[in-house]
Scaffold this motif. Structure first.
Motif, PDB file in Angstrom:
ATOM      1  N   THR A 184       0.398  -3.077   3.619  1.00 31.46           N
ATOM      2  CA  THR A 184      -0.388  -1.885   3.917  1.00 31.46           C
ATOM      3  C   THR A 184       0.296  -0.630   3.358  1.00 31.46           C
ATOM      4  OG1 THR A 184      -1.157  -2.984   5.918  1.00 31.46           O
ATOM      5  CG2 THR A 184      -1.529  -0.620   5.782  1.00 31.46           C
ATOM      6  N   LEU A 185       1.613  -0.519   3.593  1.00 31.16           N
ATOM      7  CA  LEU A 185       2.347   0.637   3.054  1.00 31.16           C
ATOM      8  C   LEU A 185       2.240   0.666   1.533  1.00 31.16           C
ATOM      9  CD1 LEU A 185       5.624   0.578   5.220  1.00 31.16           C
ATOM     10  CD2 LEU A 185       3.838   2.319   5.280  1.00 31.16           C
ATOM     11  N   LYS A 186       2.348  -0.538   0.920  1.00 33.22           N
ATOM     12  CA  LYS A 186       2.294  -0.615  -0.542  1.00 33.22           C
ATOM     13  C   LYS A 186       0.933  -0.147  -1.055  1.00 33.22           C
ATOM     14  CE  LYS A 186       2.515  -3.923  -4.340  1.00 33.22           C
ATOM     15  NZ  LYS A 186       2.685  -5.324  -4.752  1.00 33.22           N
ATOM     16  N   SER A 187      -0.149  -0.664  -0.445  1.00 32.16           N
ATOM     17  CA  SER A 187      -1.475  -0.301  -0.963  1.00 32.16           C
ATOM     18  C   SER A 187      -1.808   1.170  -0.694  1.00 32.16           C
ATOM     19  CB  SER A 187      -2.559  -1.236  -0.428  1.00 32.16           C
ATOM     20  OG  SER A 187      -2.696  -1.074   0.954  1.00 32.16           O
ATOM     21  N   ILE A 188      -1.405   1.673   0.487  1.00 33.66           N
ATOM     22  CA  ILE A 188      -1.656   3.093   0.780  1.00 33.66           C
ATOM     23  C   ILE A 188      -0.843   3.975  -0.175  1.00 33.66           C
ATOM     24  CG2 ILE A 188      -1.303   4.947   2.480  1.00 33.66           C
ATOM     25  CD1 ILE A 188      -1.963   2.885   4.663  1.00 33.66           C
ATOM     26  N   GLY A 189       0.449   3.601  -0.346  1.00 35.16           N
ATOM     27  CA  GLY A 189       1.333   4.371  -1.217  1.00 35.16           C
ATOM     28  C   GLY A 189       0.809   4.448  -2.640  1.00 35.16           C
ATOM     29  N   LEU A 190       0.384   3.301  -3.175  1.00 34.74           N
ATOM     30  CA  LEU A 190      -0.089   3.265  -4.557  1.00 34.74           C
ATOM     31  C   LEU A 190      -1.447   3.958  -4.703  1.00 34.74           C
ATOM     32  CD1 LEU A 190       1.009  -0.308  -5.725  1.00 34.74           C
ATOM     33  CD2 LEU A 190       2.034   1.874  -6.339  1.00 34.74           C
ATOM     34  N   ALA A 191      -2.243   3.955  -3.629  1.00 32.57           N
ATOM     35  CA  ALA A 191      -3.545   4.615  -3.702  1.00 32.57           C
ATOM     36  C   ALA A 191      -3.386   6.139  -3.604  1.00 32.57           C
ATOM     37  CB  ALA A 191      -4.454   4.113  -2.582  1.00 32.57           C
ATOM     38  N   GLN A 192      -2.505   6.590  -2.694  1.00 25.28           N
ATOM     39  CA  GLN A 192      -2.370   8.026  -2.428  1.00 25.28           C
ATOM     40  C   GLN A 192      -1.518   8.744  -3.478  1.00 25.28           C
ATOM     41  OE1 GLN A 192      -4.092   9.576  -0.007  1.00 25.28           O
ATOM     42  NE2 GLN A 192      -4.953   7.567   0.460  1.00 25.28           N
ATOM     43  N   ALA A 193      -0.393   8.110  -3.859  1.00 25.53           N
ATOM     44  CA  ALA A 193       0.536   8.808  -4.760  1.00 25.53           C
ATOM     45  C   ALA A 193       1.041   7.880  -5.864  1.00 25.53           C
ATOM     46  CB  ALA A 193       1.708   9.348  -3.936  1.00 25.53           C
ATOM     47  N   LYS A 211       8.080   1.676  -7.101  1.00 25.88           N
ATOM     48  CA  LYS A 211       9.444   1.880  -7.610  1.00 25.88           C
ATOM     49  C   LYS A 211      10.424   1.203  -6.660  1.00 25.88           C
ATOM     50  CE  LYS A 211       8.453   6.234  -9.931  1.00 25.88           C
ATOM     51  NZ  LYS A 211       8.308   7.675  -9.752  1.00 25.88           N
ATOM     52  N   THR A 212      11.575   0.810  -7.198  1.00 20.63           N
ATOM     53  CA  THR A 212      12.495  -0.022  -6.412  1.00 20.63           C
ATOM     54  C   THR A 212      12.904   0.619  -5.088  1.00 20.63           C
ATOM     55  OG1 THR A 212      13.295  -0.920  -8.484  1.00 20.63           O
ATOM     56  CG2 THR A 212      14.604  -1.405  -6.540  1.00 20.63           C
ATOM     57  N   HIS A 213      13.262   1.908  -5.092  1.00 22.96           N
ATOM     58  CA  HIS A 213      13.734   2.507  -3.842  1.00 22.96           C
ATOM     59  C   HIS A 213      12.601   2.620  -2.817  1.00 22.96           C
ATOM     60  CE1 HIS A 213      12.430   5.939  -6.330  1.00 22.96           C
ATOM     61  NE2 HIS A 213      12.121   6.530  -5.190  1.00 22.96           N
ATOM     62  N   VAL A 214      11.364   2.786  -3.300  1.00 22.82           N
ATOM     63  CA  VAL A 214      10.215   2.850  -2.387  1.00 22.82           C
ATOM     64  C   VAL A 214       9.977   1.462  -1.787  1.00 22.82           C
ATOM     65  CG1 VAL A 214       7.777   3.469  -2.157  1.00 22.82           C
ATOM     66  CG2 VAL A 214       9.212   4.647  -3.837  1.00 22.82           C
ATOM     67  N   ASN A 215      10.134   0.433  -2.652  1.00 19.38           N
ATOM     68  CA  ASN A 215      10.033  -0.953  -2.214  1.00 19.38           C
ATOM     69  C   ASN A 215      11.013  -1.244  -1.089  1.00 19.38           C
ATOM     70  OD1 ASN A 215       8.542  -3.201  -2.833  1.00 19.38           O
ATOM     71  ND2 ASN A 215       9.156  -3.157  -4.970  1.00 19.38           N
ATOM     72  N   LEU A 216      12.263  -0.829  -1.302  1.00 22.40           N
ATOM     73  CA  LEU A 216      13.314  -1.056  -0.304  1.00 22.40           C
ATOM     74  C   LEU A 216      12.935  -0.391   1.011  1.00 22.40           C
ATOM     75  CD1 LEU A 216      16.485  -0.563  -2.543  1.00 22.40           C
ATOM     76  CD2 LEU A 216      15.976  -2.625  -1.256  1.00 22.40           C
ATOM     77  N   LEU A 217      12.438   0.845   0.913  1.00 23.04           N
ATOM     78  CA  LEU A 217      12.070   1.595   2.109  1.00 23.04           C
ATOM     79  C   LEU A 217      10.926   0.910   2.867  1.00 23.04           C
ATOM     80  CD1 LEU A 217      12.497   4.241   3.750  1.00 23.04           C
ATOM     81  CD2 LEU A 217      10.664   5.227   2.388  1.00 23.04           C
ATOM     82  N   CYS A 218       9.878   0.525   2.127  1.00 20.01           N
ATOM     83  CA  CYS A 218       8.725  -0.137   2.776  1.00 20.01           C
ATOM     84  C   CYS A 218       9.134  -1.465   3.404  1.00 20.01           C
ATOM     85  CB  CYS A 218       7.618  -0.389   1.760  1.00 20.01           C
ATOM     86  SG  CYS A 218       6.852   1.117   1.173  1.00 20.01           S
ATOM     87  N   GLY A 219       9.959  -2.230   2.691  1.00 22.51           N
ATOM     88  CA  GLY A 219      10.452  -3.503   3.230  1.00 22.51           C
ATOM     89  C   GLY A 219      11.250  -3.282   4.505  1.00 22.51           C
ATOM     90  N   GLY A 220      12.063  -2.231   4.512  1.00 24.56           N
ATOM     91  CA  GLY A 220      12.892  -1.913   5.675  1.00 24.56           C
ATOM     92  C   GLY A 220      12.055  -1.543   6.888  1.00 24.56           C
ATOM     93  N   ILE A 221      11.050  -0.700   6.669  1.00 18.84           N
ATOM     94  CA  ILE A 221      10.178  -0.297   7.778  1.00 18.84           C
ATOM     95  C   ILE A 221       9.439  -1.529   8.321  1.00 18.84           C
ATOM     96  CG2 ILE A 221       8.130   1.072   8.416  1.00 18.84           C
ATOM     97  CD1 ILE A 221       8.984   3.086   6.215  1.00 18.84           C
TER      98      ILE A 221
END
Length: 304
Positions: A184-193, A211-221
């Motif tokens: 969900t974070l991935k699809s919202i993130g890619l749709a919004q920004a 991007k890798t750091h965004v991936n890490l953040l979403c995975g962590g959350i």
């Protein structure tokens, strides 16, 4: 057809590698968690960080990685089955049931988690027994020996599946919310920004990936949310798996008995959620690395 057959295999490898990278990152914390959750008498008076310091003194630095061999043998098929099953279940749920959007992620994630757990549970059992041992008091000599001992002493195959119930009940929300939150974070993130958070995939420029750091953040959350929901069941599972090794095992035969016993003896914070802070330190980087590695492997193995 050849390409499609290999798609299974490539997806399997991608998930396996993701699992192994994630687990090796946090293996020392895993060992400490098992020692603390089940109150090992050598370390029971210590907290997380003092145990992390005490283990190398008592058992050398490799002591922190004890049980990690059995862990890798288990986690490769586990990660592989989980990620591969997730992709397959998602397609089936979309096609057969016509459910899409965020709900199908939650369902597919839960089903994938359960499939992976059931397939690899005996390996988990053996790893926990090995990790709980302390130098100089070895009951099991290694992976094969532990398998033989549990099989002969604890009632054949059913011996390997002690504690499966809380594992499955805990795994469904854990894997479900993990995949659900990340997706969900991935699809919202890619749709919004898309420009800020995304970049074109290496193997298919038409597909946007995070991007890798965004991936890490979403995975962590995703890891943090999933953890909080299912943690008491994790404590229950460990107690049941260690069964015969613990002094109070006859009080911990079923899932409900064990939950009650831990709650009555130790309460919520010191019992059902004992070791949770450690689990955040453990699961957030672990989930972050797992999802990120999987996304990278997908590009590397042309799965997009």
């Amino acid at each position: 057809a050849a390409r499609r057959d290999f798609y299974w295999l490539r997806s399997f490898i991608a998930g396996g590698v993701a699992g192994c990278c994630a687990k090796t990152t946090t293996a020392p914390l895993d060992r400490v968690k098992i020692l603390l959750q089940a109150h090992n008498h050598h370390y029971k008076h210590l907290g997380v960080f003092s145990t992390l310091r005490a283990v190398p003194k008592k058992e050398g630095y490799l002591g922190l990685y004890k049980g990690n061999g059995a862990m890798m043998i288990r986690i490769f098929p586990y990660g592989a089955i989980q990620f591969m099953a997730f992709d397959q279940y998602k397609k089936v749920i979309k096609k057969q049931l016509g459910i899409s959007g965020h709900v199908h992620r939650l369902m597919a994630g839960s089903m994938a988690g359960i499939t992976a757990v059931v397939c690899t549970y005996p390996l988990d059992m053996v790893r926990v027994r090995l990790a709980f041992q302390v130098k100089g008091e070895h009951k099991y000599m290694g992976i094969i020996h532990a398998f033989k001992m549990i099989y002969t002493k604890e009632g054949g195959f059913s011996g390997f599946y002690r504690g499966l119930m809380p594992t499955v009940v805990g795994m469904a929300p854990y894997a479900g919310f993990s995949f659900f939150t990340f997706g969900t974070l991935k699809s919202i993130g890619l749709a919004q920004a898309p420009n800020l958070l995304g970049r074109p995939s290496l193997d298919n420029p038409d597909v946007l990936v995070l991007k890798t750091h965004v991936n890490l953040l979403c995975g962590g959350i995703a890891g943090a949310i999933a953890q909080t929901i299912s943690y008491p069941l994790d404590v229950t599972r460990r107690r049941m798996q260690l069964g015969a090794v613990l002094p109070d095992s006859e009080k911990c035969l079923t899932m409900v008995q064990t939950l009650k016993y831990v709650y009555q003896q130790h309460g919520i914070r010191r019992g059902l959620y004992r070791g949770l802070s450690l689990n955040y330190i453990r699961c957030i980087p672990s989930q972050a690395v797992a999802f990120t590695t999987y996304e990278l492997m997908k590009q590397f193995l042309h799965l997009n």
